[in-house]
Scaffold this active site. Structure first.
Site, PDB file in Angstrom:
ATOM      1  CB  CYS A 122      -0.952   0.002   1.197  1.00 21.32           C
ATOM      2  SG  CYS A 122      -2.007  -1.467   1.304  1.00 21.32           S
ATOM      3  CG  HIS A 255      -3.289   3.344   2.179  1.00 19.24           C
ATOM      4  ND1 HIS A 255      -3.831   2.963   0.971  1.00 19.24           N
ATOM      5  CD2 HIS A 255      -3.311   2.248   2.978  1.00 19.24           C
ATOM      6  CE1 HIS A 255      -4.160   1.680   1.036  1.00 19.24           C
ATOM      7  NE2 HIS A 255      -3.860   1.226   2.235  1.00 19.24           N
ATOM      8  CG  ASN A 285      -6.722  -0.942   1.416  1.00 20.36           C
ATOM      9  OD1 ASN A 285      -6.022  -0.543   0.500  1.00 20.36           O
ATOM     10  ND2 ASN A 285      -6.229  -1.352   2.570  1.00 20.36           N
TER      11      ASN A 285
END
Length: 328
Positions: A122, A255, A285
């Protein structure tokens, strides 16, 4: 002349198939797994996510996002002399050839420019920004595509409600160019390999078979605790490197993993909620794609304007984390 790097174009892509919490809950109920829109939203802030069709790969989404970034920048594909593609879900099993090379071919780039994948999960997009900045500042490259593209739906265990409701597919890209004026002001990158087990895909290949699990594994509480701590620290570290304070930031783009982590980070930085770009509610996500997806949305809806200071930060498996401060 001092060289700097600047983001001159952004682009993104979400697969057409949008799956709401209600639809996902119904799908899971058929397997005897109980969840609901309220349960998912209260824990993550996610209301929907997008899934790629079986014939769509990371490279396909990356190409669309990259073309949109090139179009915004007014550049041709052959102007690009480096592709950095962050992904944990590459087109090819084993990761080679790199998805960046596949993207180069699909974009029709024929100048034999460099292309390489980045694996920082990520945090991959922030890692890519920092690497592109270094390449441009040294004069080695002039125009760099930094892309995050993921099909996380392929590695989700749909019998584990603690993870399968959180992730989605998508891609985001930026075109970075050499500039006489500062664009990317500072970046800081970190990793702690001792925390590898809290977020991983704990499988390996042996004699052509998978040993262990090919599904994503996450210790949610451990990730949450570590993420909030390191994101605050790396944000201050990056701001200090640029000689700025959090009050100088116009937009925070964290993020897009969990709204509680995002809100906690903004609060610790003293930034009001209205200064944070939030897209996690609509695409979940998307790992390395989440920051460029959010950046592109805020660029195209007019929230981010020329001259605005944008703080981007990511945290992911590895354990990796980092931040980038940019003047748009």
């Amino acid at each position: 002349m001092t060289l700097y790097s600047k983001i001159i174009g952004t682009g993104s892509f979400l697969p057409p198939r949008r799956v709401t919490n209600e639809a996902l809950s119904a799908q899971l109920a058929e397997k005897g797994i109980e969840t609901s829109d309220e349960w998912i939203v209260s824990r993550s802030g996610i209301s929907a996510r997008h899934y790629a069709d079986p014939d769509m790969q990371s490279s396909d989404m990356a190409v669309i996002a990259a073309r949109r970034a090139l179009e915004m920048a007014g550049c041709a594909a052959n102007d690009v002399d480096l592709i950095l593609l962050a992904t944990s879900t590459p087109d090819y099993f084993g990761g080679f050839p790199s998805t960046a090379c596949v993207v180069q071919n699909k974009l029709g780039i024929t100048n034999h420019s460099a292309a390489v994948d980045i694996q920082a999960v990520c945090s991959g997009f922030v890692y890519g920004l920092s690497m592109a900045d270094s390449f441009i500042r040294t004069g080695m490259h002039k125009k760099v595509l930094v892309i995050g593209s993921e099909v996380f739906s392929r590695i989700l265990n749909f019998e584990d409600r603690t993870t399968c409701v959180l992730f989605g597919d998508g891609a985001g890209a930026v075109l970075m160019s050499a500039s006489e004026e500062p664009g990317l002001l500072a970046t800081k990158l970190h990793a702690d390999g001792s925390q590898a087990g809290i977020l991983c895909v704990p499988g390996s290949v042996n004699a052509g078979a998978i040993a262990g699990s090919a599904f994503l594994h996450m210790d949610g509480q451990a990730v949450f605790k570590l993420a909030v701590s390191v994101l605050e620290k790396v944000a201050h570290e990056t701001l200090n490197a640029a000689g700025m304070q959090s009050s100088d930031v116009d937009w925070l783009i964290p993020h897009q993993a969990n709204i509680r982590i995002m809100q906690g980070t903004a609060k610790k930085l003293g930034l009001p909620p209205e200064k944070m770009v939030v897209t996690v509610d609509q695409h979940g996500n998307t790992s390395a794609a989440s920051i460029p997806l959010a950046l592109d949305k805020a660029m195209r809806d007019g929230r981010i304007k020329p001259g605005h200071i944008v703080l981007m930060e990511g945290v992911g498996g590895g354990f990796t984390w980092g931040a980038a401060l940019a003047r748009m």
